[in-house]
Write a protein that holds these residues in place. Sequence first.
Motif, short mmCIF file in Angstrom:
data_model
loop_
_atom_site.label_atom_id
_atom_site.label_comp_id
_atom_site.label_asym_id
_atom_site.label_seq_id
_atom_site.Cartn_x
_atom_site.Cartn_y
_atom_site.Cartn_z
N SER A 152 0.36 -1.17 0.43
CA SER A 152 0.55 0.08 -0.02
C SER A 152 0.72 1.34 -0.09
O SER A 152 0.17 2.18 -0.66
N VAL A 153 2.12 1.07 0.43
CA VAL A 153 3.26 2.38 0.68
C VAL A 153 3.90 3.09 -0.68
O VAL A 153 3.92 3.59 -0.95
N ALA A 154 3.42 1.73 -1.17
CA ALA A 154 4.70 1.46 -2.34
C ALA A 154 3.90 1.70 -3.74
O ALA A 154 3.86 1.82 -4.29
N LEU A 155 2.57 1.38 -3.68
CA LEU A 155 1.44 1.46 -4.86
C LEU A 155 1.73 2.83 -5.49
O LEU A 155 2.09 2.85 -6.75
N PRO A 156 2.24 4.21 -4.96
CA PRO A 156 2.59 6.24 -5.61
C PRO A 156 3.64 5.14 -6.66
O PRO A 156 4.17 5.57 -7.25
N GLY B 131 7.33 1.27 3.16
CA GLY B 131 8.34 2.21 3.04
C GLY B 131 9.89 1.93 2.94
O GLY B 131 9.77 2.71 2.11
N ALA B 132 10.36 1.53 4.70
CA ALA B 132 11.79 1.04 4.43
C ALA B 132 12.25 0.71 3.25
O ALA B 132 13.18 0.53 2.53
N VAL B 133 11.94 -0.70 2.97
CA VAL B 133 12.28 -1.49 1.32
C VAL B 133 12.32 -1.08 0.50
O VAL B 133 13.32 -0.50 -0.37
N ILE C 177 -1.32 11.22 4.00
CA ILE C 177 0.38 11.05 5.01
C ILE C 177 0.99 11.99 3.51
O ILE C 177 1.69 12.94 3.80
N GLU C 178 1.27 11.22 2.52
CA GLU C 178 2.34 11.79 1.54
C GLU C 178 2.06 13.45 1.73
O GLU C 178 2.71 14.18 1.15
N GLN C 179 0.45 13.38 0.77
CA GLN C 179 0.03 14.74 0.42
C GLN C 179 0.18 15.70 1.41
O GLN C 179 1.24 16.74 1.55
N GLY D 180 7.65 10.56 1.89
CA GLY D 180 7.65 9.65 0.65
C GLY D 180 7.18 8.64 1.51
O GLY D 180 7.09 8.48 2.77
N PRO D 181 7.79 7.24 0.95
CA PRO D 181 7.07 6.26 1.16
C PRO D 181 7.62 5.81 2.96
O PRO D 181 6.64 5.01 3.80
N LEU D 182 8.75 6.11 3.34
CA LEU D 182 8.83 5.76 4.22
C LEU D 182 8.35 6.83 5.16
O LEU D 182 8.33 6.03 6.40
#
Length: 445
Positions: free
Chosen positions: A14-18, A138-140, A279-281, A286-288
């Motif tokens: 879900s964090v990597a989708l963007p 996010g970390a990966v 949250i990114e917006q 970023g994802p992390l």
Amino acid sequence: MLVLPMYVALGAPSVALPAIGRALAVPFGATAWILAAWSLTSALAMPVAGRLLIRWSPFQILVAGVVTLAAGSALAGAGPALSAVITGRLIGGAGAGATVIAVFAAATALPGRQRIRVLGIIAAASATASGCGTLIGGAVTAWLGWRAVLAIPVLALPLLLAALPSRRTLTHSASASGERNGPPERLDIAGAAVLSVLAGSLITLLQAHSVGLPAPPTLAVAAAGALATGGLWWRVRSTPNGFVPRRVIASRGFLTAGLTGGTVFAGYYGVLFRAPSLIEQATGGGPLQAGALLAPAAACSLLAGRLVDTLTDRFTGWQMSAGLPALTVIGVLMVAASTAPAPIVLGTALTVCGFAGAQAVLMSLAPDLVAPDDRHTAQGLLNFMNVLGGGIGPAAVAGLSGILPAPATLAVLAALPLLGLLLSLTRRPTADRRPEPGATRGNPR
């Protein structure tokens, strides 16, 4: 331990989708298929695995599930296009569903109080893994890239070795749980097929707008779904011992439990799909950073698991089940109404509590809703309804994203757990009880 990589596989992407959308040059809404595909085949594999437990031991189901899970995840991580990634997620989701059923089969064979305690531990671990998946993802993503995120479930293969000492327990749990002896019935392929077409059509129609599906294919999918609905109705009525046994779904409280759980899962996974990008917006990070901010929400699953165990002595499962969709409704609306990170995290935490509680409470009810011979079948179908709801949530949010602003899509999503709340209050049995010994297979109750 084996369930952890599978639930990380739900939160981490879900964090990597963007990043996936940018790398594969596809709209953000189309990436919802990466979550929905996993949920769809995971849901479909659960009733299949439940029926196969009549023929195979939980350990055999576990091994087949983990191998399939790892193979699909490796394909998803290496996929050069979105279609290949989704294919891998479909395969991996099927393995995940089978693995979950094998684990739950061992847990539901335990006595009542011990059963809900063990299910609470599993639910807390899975919800924590799913929630912490945002941080891990996010970390990966930041350090290794999005492909490594999709390949995380491959780690289930070495963890399978940890289950070897429990092989004897897993092998004999089916007989200990009261499942019937005698020759196994043939698997109802036609019933499984129409249920699969119905579920797939529903997910596809919800996302038709977000992926730009033209009108003719959309109409074809709708027609297939309508035919599958009629086919499933006919199959249930004409085949008492089919893939969806009439006596199971007619059991008092079974559909209420399944629909309530499905709406809670829909709210949780819908928020899990949307919260990282919000949250990114809000932060410009970023994802992390998004994963790190959402990590505290995952810790709430531990609190939910302990709370369920504590409340078991004071309230019945049905009484506790009413609070789960209520928490989810509040959480979804809080995320919908927020533009700052803190309320988004708090709202997500509430949906995590609902999600973790639903797994422990509703799955502990399943054995008491049906006759002992139908326990594994009921468990598979109940899990199917729950996890299908998990696919519907992000699919609905993605499908509405091109029509409504993000807050409005989540507000619409809140209607699903609200429906679950109404069902849990108005359609639940008056008391928690196991069917009488005379309620045998083949007799609808």
